[in-house]
Design a protein around this motif. Structure first.
Motif, short mmCIF file in Angstrom:
data_model
loop_
_atom_site.label_atom_id
_atom_site.label_comp_id
_atom_site.label_asym_id
_atom_site.label_seq_id
_atom_site.Cartn_x
_atom_site.Cartn_y
_atom_site.Cartn_z
N ARG A 464 20.13 2.74 87.32
CA ARG A 464 20.82 3.86 86.69
C ARG A 464 20.33 5.16 87.32
O ARG A 464 19.13 5.31 87.62
CB ARG A 464 20.52 3.90 85.19
N PHE A 465 21.24 6.13 87.47
CA PHE A 465 20.89 7.40 88.12
C PHE A 465 21.76 8.49 87.51
O PHE A 465 22.99 8.45 87.63
CB PHE A 465 21.14 7.26 89.62
N PHE A 466 21.12 9.45 86.83
CA PHE A 466 21.82 10.59 86.22
C PHE A 466 21.22 11.90 86.72
O PHE A 466 20.01 11.99 86.95
CB PHE A 466 21.68 10.55 84.69
N GLY A 467 22.06 12.90 86.84
CA GLY A 467 21.61 14.24 87.18
C GLY A 467 21.92 15.20 86.06
O GLY A 467 22.99 15.12 85.44
N GLY A 468 21.00 16.12 85.78
CA GLY A 468 21.21 17.11 84.73
C GLY A 468 20.26 18.27 84.90
O GLY A 468 19.61 18.42 85.95
N TRP A 469 20.13 19.10 83.86
CA TRP A 469 19.29 20.31 83.96
C TRP A 469 18.20 20.36 82.90
O TRP A 469 17.25 21.13 83.06
CB TRP A 469 20.17 21.55 83.86
N ASP A 470 18.33 19.55 81.84
CA ASP A 470 17.35 19.69 80.76
C ASP A 470 16.75 18.35 80.32
O ASP A 470 16.25 18.23 79.21
CB ASP A 470 17.99 20.41 79.56
N PHE A 471 16.81 17.34 81.20
CA PHE A 471 16.16 16.07 80.86
C PHE A 471 14.64 16.29 80.77
O PHE A 471 14.06 17.05 81.55
CB PHE A 471 16.43 15.00 81.92
N THR A 472 14.01 15.60 79.82
CA THR A 472 12.56 15.70 79.66
C THR A 472 11.94 14.31 79.79
O THR A 472 12.63 13.29 79.77
CB THR A 472 12.20 16.27 78.27
N GLY A 488 24.42 15.20 81.22
CA GLY A 488 24.35 15.14 82.67
C GLY A 488 25.54 14.40 83.25
O GLY A 488 26.57 14.24 82.59
N VAL A 489 25.38 13.94 84.48
CA VAL A 489 26.44 13.19 85.16
C VAL A 489 25.83 11.94 85.78
O VAL A 489 24.66 11.93 86.18
CB VAL A 489 27.12 14.04 86.25
#
Length: 644
Positions: A464-472, A488-489
């Motif tokens: 699995r691979f997701f991109g975002g700005w606020d993952f912790t 995210g996407v």
């Protein structure tokens, strides 16, 4: 009632035949199949395939059977039904008489027999000899029945005659050819409908478009979203052997969608054998690629095959000298094209490998506003045996002439005008992994068009691979997949500009029946301010983290090696079964276009050549690669800066 219905139908068929009517049992059966196909198509058209994809499906989009002129010429006897049964997990008997079965069934299959000469050699072989009138065809028919060597002689002569435009008149009559092709194609579609079971196993219609000017591989697998009720309205498109532009294939696809209301995509493969032509910077006229051409290619070819039997096309050490894992499966394949016309490294390599193509896409987008190489990646076999297996311990070879034996690993493989590759150069992989909402044609096809797919060289690694700005770092303590979609996407998508640096959520789980994982890497590509293409590989999470560190050169210490050469075995005493992390790009520049994809590396394991040595006493040549670190490649996530 069912029994009575069958008796009535049987009586109708007998009476019809006895009366000399043309609408007999066969015609009734075909009408029944078509009625069912229309109902299935209507259900598929109404299916909702959007939303979070929670099903990981495994398949092969590139398999050849006896209906491919070259596969049959090399002796394969397994047809489409054998291929479908095998992919579903049933045991079949290979051409060489060996029992063949997958340890784990596949979820979907595309039989992609060559459009050129579809079924021609098999049809001639199957014909009653006394009915073959043409003297050349009669000689070929008799020669093929002498055994494998006779079949190969006929195939060689047939290919030679094609090149000289010297085929027998019986094979060039367009009316007869269309009739033959139609019979094979519509018969195949009926079989595919019968084996397609939504929710259990998905069988697709498809074919291989085999354009090969000068031996340069520009092949595509053409895959339909639709079933018999639509695909029967067309025939597979044959480009011939010349310099036909690939845009003519796209014209065929446009026409199919216009006429039928269906959907179709194309999957380029073996870019590593195109001698630089698969991913060019220029357009078909040799001038700068236009936005219109780039837009059309991106729309028609949303995924590309990155790995298969004839080598791996991710990258090459010549292009990526700082990447110690570049060059997997390139031995033997990096010297020439399909017919061993020699490559020029500086000129050809950049147009052949996926990573460089992704970078070129960014450069073209910077100039035109459109990225022609915005594709996801999958693996598939390209097996010409009818057997869709990518397992090292269950490798049946490229074609029927090299099924498991003591000789095949050291045999020279004649692919054209020269002998250049040795048996051990062939890979056992790969497979296509699809994140879909259901195991159906619509859901799998739509996942490919949105590029939520990935490739493996054979192992069924869960990625699995997701991109975002606020993952912790806390994401993995809750429903992190839901968070990935909500905030995210997924792989294959565009990451819109946000605040700070992008954060990527990555999870890799070993094949349940396979090897532990060595490491997870993120490969980044971008175009700098001066227009130069750049790349960097980041080790983002690795096994045995308490023992392994990065050296002064930034490289991670090797994971180790447990392969026992004599026993063709390994142990999972090193590596980890699962690796996951939240990774932030430490070199992010919000003003620069970039792409990111994940590469997962396993610990070393034995290659198929060692299993041949163990089982058959095969004598291996010096230099034979005995083991490998199998891998998975995700589709990229792209970042585009805000427009000024």
């Amino acid at each position: 009632m069912a029994k009575l219905r069958n008796i009535i139908l049987g009586t109708v068929a007998v009476v019809a035949v006895g009366a000399g009517l043309t609408y007999g049992w066969q015609q009734y059966r075909e009408k029944s199949i078509m009625d069912d196909a229309r109902s299935a198509q209507a259900a598929s058209d109404s299916e909702v395939t959007s939303g979070p994809a929670d099903k990981l499906l495994w398949g092969d989009t590139h398999l050849h059977t006896a209906n491919s002129i070259d596969a049959f010429g090399f002796g394969v006897k397994l047809g489409p039904e054998d291929a479908l049964r095998f992919a579903r997990g049933e045991e079949v008997t290979s051409t060489g008489g060996l029992k063949a079965k997958l340890e784990r069934p596949l979820d979907f299959l595309v039989i992609a027999d060559h459009s050129g000469g579809l079924g021609a050699t098999k049809a001639l072989y199957d014909a009653p000899g006394f009915l073959v009138r043409d003297p050349t065809l009669k000689r070929w028919h008799d020669e093929m029945h002498k055994g494998p060597e006779g079949m190969q002689r006929v195939t060689a002569e047939l290919i030679d005659r094609v090149g000289r435009n010297a085929l027998p008149a019986a094979l060039t009559d367009p009316v007869k050819q269309k009739k033959t092709s139609t019979s094979i194609w519509t018969g195949h579609s009926s079989l595919v409908e019968r084996y397609n079971e939504p929710g259990k196993f998905t069988a697709f219609m498809g074919f291989e478009y085999t354009l090969m000017p000068g031996g340069n591989n520009l092949h595509r697998v053409v895959m339909f979203r639709d079933g018999k009720s639509r695909t029967d309205k067309v025939l597979p498109y044959d480009p011939g052997q010349g310099d036909t532009p690939v845009s003519q294939l796209w014209d065929y696809m446009d026409n199919y969608e216009k006429v039928t209301g269906g959907k179709v995509l194309a999957i380029p493969h073996n870019s590593n054998l195109s001698n630089g032509l698969m991913f060019e910077l220029v357009g078909p006229d040799g001038g700068p690629m236009t936005a219109a051409y780039a837009r059309r290619r991106a729309a028609r070819e949303p995924v590309t095959e990155i790995t298969q039997i004839k080598g791996d096309s991710e990258s090459h050490p010549f292009l990526s000298p700082n990447d110690e894992f570049a060059g997997f499966g390139t031995a033997g394949w990096d010297t020439g094209n399909l017919t061993m016309q020699i490559k020029k490294k500086n000129q050809d390599y950049a147009g052949e490998y996926i990573r460089e193509a992704l970078k070129r896409g960014l450069a073209i987008e910077a100039r035109t506003g459109v990225n022609p190489y915005k594709f996801g990646v999958i693996g598939s076999t390209d097996s010409h045996t009818g057997l869709a297996t990518a397992d090292e311990n269950n490798f049946f070879g490229k074609h029927a002439g090299v099924e498991p034996s003591a000789k095949r690993a050291s045999q020279a493989q004649n692919l054209g005008t020269r002998e250049g590759r040795i048996g051990w150069h062939y890979l056992a992989g790969g497979y296509a992994a699809v994140w879909a909402t259901a195991n159906t044609r619509a859901a799998i096809f739509d996942a490919m068009t949105r590029r939520e797919v990935y490739a493996t060289t054979g192992p069924r690694i869960k990625l699995r691979f997701f991109g975002g700005w606020d993952f912790t770092e806390n994401e993995f303590t809750r429903d992190w997949v839901k968070a990935g979609y909500a905030r995210g996407v997924p792989m294959g998508a565009d990451l819109k500009p946000g605040r700070g640096a992008p954060k990527f959520m990555i999870s890799a789980l070993k094949d349940p029946m396979g090897a532990n994982l060595d490491r997870v890497q993120v490969v980044k590509g971008w175009v700098n301010a001066s227009g130069a293409l750049q790349e960097k590989v980041f080790d983002v999470v690795w096994s045995d983290a308490d023992k392994r560190t990065k050296g002064a050169n930034g490289k991670l210490t090797p994971v180790g090696d447990t392969v026992n050469i004599a026993k063709a075995s390994y142990t999972n005493s090193i590596g980890d079964p699962e690796l996951r992390t939240i990774w932030t790009d430490p070199e992010f520049n919000p003003s620069i276009r970039a792409f990111y994809y994940v590469r997962v590396i396993e610990i070393p394991t034995p290659r198929w050549v060692l299993f041949d040595a163990l089982r058959y006493g095969a004598k291996l040549l010096p230099g034979t690669e005995l083991k490998a670190q199998e891998r998975a490649y995700s589709s990229p996530i792209w970042f585009n800066p805000k427009k000024s």
